[in-house]
Write an enzyme that holds these catalytic residues in place. Structure first.
Site, PDB file in Angstrom:
ATOM      1  N   ASP A  31       0.856  -1.182   0.000  1.00  0.00           N
ATOM      2  CA  ASP A  31       0.000   0.000   0.000  1.00  0.00           C
ATOM      3  C   ASP A  31       0.896   1.239   0.000  1.00  0.00           C
ATOM      4  OD1 ASP A  31      -3.220   0.527   0.958  1.00  0.00           O
ATOM      5  OD2 ASP A  31      -1.812   2.209   1.048  1.00  0.00           O
ATOM      6  N   HIS A 101     -10.061  -5.257  -3.440  1.00  0.00           N
ATOM      7  CA  HIS A 101      -8.717  -5.457  -2.895  1.00  0.00           C
ATOM      8  C   HIS A 101      -8.828  -5.854  -1.431  1.00  0.00           C
ATOM      9  CE1 HIS A 101      -9.824  -1.196  -2.653  1.00  0.00           C
ATOM     10  NE2 HIS A 101      -9.220  -1.184  -1.486  1.00  0.00           N
TER      11      HIS A 101
HETATM   12  P1  AMP Z   1      -9.812   1.441   0.071  1.00  0.00           P
HETATM   13  O1  AMP Z   1     -10.093   2.640   0.929  1.00  0.00           O
HETATM   14  O2  AMP Z   1     -10.140   0.143   0.754  1.00  0.00           O
HETATM   15  O3  AMP Z   1     -10.437   1.565  -1.310  1.00  0.00           O
HETATM   16  O4  AMP Z   1      -8.235   1.394  -0.085  1.00  0.00           O
HETATM   17  C1  AMP Z   1      -7.523   1.904  -1.152  1.00  0.00           C
HETATM   18  C2  AMP Z   1      -6.059   1.781  -0.774  1.00  0.00           C
HETATM   19  O5  AMP Z   1      -5.279   1.935  -1.952  1.00  0.00           O
HETATM   20  C3  AMP Z   1      -5.572   2.853   0.214  1.00  0.00           C
HETATM   21  O6  AMP Z   1      -5.063   2.204   1.383  1.00  0.00           O
HETATM   22  C4  AMP Z   1      -4.483   3.587  -0.562  1.00  0.00           C
HETATM   23  O7  AMP Z   1      -3.410   3.993   0.253  1.00  0.00           O
HETATM   24  C5  AMP Z   1      -4.081   2.560  -1.596  1.00  0.00           C
HETATM   25  N1  AMP Z   1      -3.487   3.077  -2.816  1.00  0.00           N
HETATM   26  C6  AMP Z   1      -3.941   4.101  -3.573  1.00  0.00           C
HETATM   27  N2  AMP Z   1      -3.166   4.274  -4.661  1.00  0.00           N
HETATM   28  C7  AMP Z   1      -2.196   3.328  -4.581  1.00  0.00           C
HETATM   29  C8  AMP Z   1      -1.078   2.982  -5.407  1.00  0.00           C
HETATM   30  N3  AMP Z   1      -0.804   3.639  -6.547  1.00  0.00           N
HETATM   31  N4  AMP Z   1      -0.277   1.966  -5.015  1.00  0.00           N
HETATM   32  C9  AMP Z   1      -0.530   1.310  -3.852  1.00  0.00           C
HETATM   33  N5  AMP Z   1      -1.577   1.574  -3.054  1.00  0.00           N
HETATM   34  C10 AMP Z   1      -2.399   2.570  -3.408  1.00  0.00           C
END
Ligand code: AMP
Ligand code: ZN
Length: 115
Positions: A31, A101
């Site tokens: 993440d 995810h």
């Molecule tokens: P959610 O709130 O469950 O949709 O989680 C989305 C997650 O994606 C968050 O914890 C973000 O920090 C993570 N995230 C967003 N963009 C990226 C990226 N480019 N690479 C890795 N993680 C990401």
């Protein structure tokens, strides 16, 4: 594949990510904004907006996601002390990215109930 989906772009290699596990059907990467010493996201390579969109046809895929998460937890050394698997799904749960995810979190004690 969804053209504008961030996680589909990671699957395609259009956006880089720190990969920690991969097989034919799933991909796990760190993440970008970790909430714990280990914070890995595990996704199906196929675009599935929410885990609740899964059907009986996805039964094997869902199993592979859990087995992949177990492999990540083992590799990251968090399986024994404690690991949390989380799917945020839709608005109230805080889902921001609509490609299903699993958050794999560990490396510190976790509170309950979650916020
Ligand atoms: P959610 O709130 O469950 O949709 O989680 C989305 C997650 O994606 C968050 O914890 C973000 O920090 C993570 N995230 C967003 N963009 C990226 C990226 N480019 N690479 C890795 N993680 C990401
Ligand atoms: Zn996608």
């Amino acid at each position: 594949m969804a053209e504008d989906c961030l996680f589909c772009k990671i699957v395609r290699g259009d956006i880089s990510a720190q990969k920690v596990y991969e097989d034919d059907d799933v991909l796990a990467f760190r993440d970008i904004n970790p909430e714990a010493p280990t914070h890995v996201l595990l996704i199906p390579k196929r675009h599935l907006p929410r885990v609740t969109d899964a059907t009986a046809e996805d039964a094997v895929l869902l199993g592979k996601m859990l087995l992949g998460a177990n492999a990540v937890a083992e590799r990251e050394g968090i399986a024994a002390n404690g690991v949390r698997y989380v799917f945020n799904t839709n608005q109230d749960a805080g889902q921001i990215i609509f490609h299903a995810h699993m958050h794999i979190l560990g490396g510190r004690p976790m509170g309950w109930p979650p916020g």
